[in-house]
Design an enzyme around this catalytic site. Structure first.
Site, PDB file in Angstrom:
ATOM      1  N   PHE A  24       0.852  -1.190   0.000  1.00 14.66           N
ATOM      2  CA  PHE A  24       0.000   0.000   0.000  1.00 14.66           C
ATOM      3  C   PHE A  24       0.887   1.239   0.000  1.00 14.66           C
ATOM      4  O   PHE A  24       1.721   1.429   0.885  1.00 14.66           O
ATOM      5  CB  PHE A  24      -0.911   0.015   1.237  1.00 14.66           C
ATOM      6  CG  PHE A  24      -1.789   1.221   1.311  1.00 14.66           C
ATOM      7  CD1 PHE A  24      -2.933   1.319   0.524  1.00 14.66           C
ATOM      8  CD2 PHE A  24      -1.478   2.284   2.152  1.00 14.66           C
ATOM      9  CE1 PHE A  24      -3.744   2.445   0.574  1.00 14.66           C
ATOM     10  CE2 PHE A  24      -2.284   3.414   2.216  1.00 14.66           C
ATOM     11  CZ  PHE A  24      -3.419   3.492   1.417  1.00 14.66           C
ATOM     12  N   GLY A  25       0.701   2.108  -0.999  1.00 19.16           N
ATOM     13  CA  GLY A  25       1.454   3.364  -1.085  1.00 19.16           C
ATOM     14  C   GLY A  25       0.545   4.539  -0.809  1.00 19.16           C
ATOM     15  O   GLY A  25      -0.595   4.586  -1.293  1.00 19.16           O
ATOM     16  N   GLU A  99      13.018   3.537   0.810  1.00 20.90           N
ATOM     17  CA  GLU A  99      12.277   3.963   2.010  1.00 20.90           C
ATOM     18  C   GLU A  99      13.132   3.866   3.279  1.00 20.90           C
ATOM     19  O   GLU A  99      12.585   3.801   4.386  1.00 20.90           O
ATOM     20  CB  GLU A  99      11.018   3.098   2.161  1.00 20.90           C
ATOM     21  CG  GLU A  99      10.093   3.095   0.956  1.00 20.90           C
ATOM     22  CD  GLU A  99       9.467   4.458   0.665  1.00 20.90           C
ATOM     23  OE1 GLU A  99       9.227   5.225   1.606  1.00 20.90           O
ATOM     24  OE2 GLU A  99       9.253   4.764  -0.528  1.00 20.90           O
TER      25      GLU A  99
HETATM   26  C1  SIN Z   1       4.600   5.740   0.620  1.00 19.14           C
HETATM   27  O1  SIN Z   1       4.542   6.450  -0.375  1.00 19.14           O
HETATM   28  O2  SIN Z   1       3.783   4.808   0.777  1.00 19.14           O
HETATM   29  C2  SIN Z   1       5.641   5.924   1.675  1.00 19.14           C
HETATM   30  C3  SIN Z   1       6.167   7.303   1.816  1.00 19.14           C
HETATM   31  C4  SIN Z   1       6.890   7.826   0.612  1.00 19.14           C
HETATM   32  O3  SIN Z   1       7.737   7.124   0.046  1.00 19.14           O
HETATM   33  O4  SIN Z   1       6.632   8.963   0.201  1.00 19.14           O
END
Ligand code: SIN
Length: 189
Positions: A24-25, A99
């Site tokens: 999930f992003g 990440e």
């Molecule tokens: C995400 O996008 O799910 C995590 C945070 C990011 O990489 O901006």
């Protein structure tokens, strides 16, 4: 929690043996899907809300002048909308690197538009990580975003791209849109 979470994330065994895993992003993973995925679908998770409370030392700022990016903060009754990707577990090596600035892989349940749900992974930067910045006045957050730059580019692009992607998907997010409005009143540095 140490600043580089790569080693910690590599120890996750929850999905060992799975052919694919749902991810999930909710931040850059919505609008910057520069990785191979098998399928993607809009999705949401419950009990979490998106906040620009995580410091970015490696993408949208530097260790001396961190930018601000999103993490998820627990909130009863909240729903966070984002994008789910079905990926090969082999991709986690690349994603863990991307990440690595405070985010941990956490198991979560995500829901799709058709009402079905799947267990998967979300990268979450908790308040115990060294890059965590926490809450601030929206004007101050917008100012920090306007002033920050990192190896991945200006911090303002992160916010503007996220707001545009959420709008395109038809998702509301008062925090993100209010920061976008504040940012657009500020001159870029
Ligand atoms: C995400 O996008 O799910 C995590 C945070 C990011 O990489 O901006």
């Amino acid at each position: 929690m140490s600043l580089d979470t790569t080693a910690h994330n590599r120890r996750m065994t929850h999905f060992d043996g799975h052919e694919s895993v749902w991810l999930f992003g909710y931040g850059s993973l919505i609008w910057k899907a520069d990785f191979d995925y098998l399928e993607r679908r809009p999705a949401s998770i419950r009990g979490w809300t998106r906040r620009f409370w995580q410091g970015s030392h490696d993408h949208r700022g530097t260790p001396d002048a961190p930018g601000r990016v999103v993490t998820l903060v627990p909130e009863e009754g909240a729903t966070c909308h984002g994008m789910a990707y079905r990926i090969s577990p082999a991709l986690f090596a690349q994603l863990d690197h991307r990440e690595k600035n405070g985010y941990l892989r956490v198991v979560t349940e995500m829901r799709f538009d058709d009402g079905t749900a799947r267990e998967g992974v979300v990268y979450l930067a908790g308040e115990d990580n060294e890059a965590y910045l926490g809450p601030a006045a929206e004007r101050d957050i917008a100012r920090q975003i306007a002033d920050s730059h990192g190896p991945s580019g200006p911090n303002r692009d992160y916010l503007l791209n996220l707001a545009a992607a959420l709008r395109e998907l038809g998702f509301g997010d008062a925090h993100v849109f209010s920061l976008e409005r504040e940012l657009l009143t500020l001159a870029p540095t």
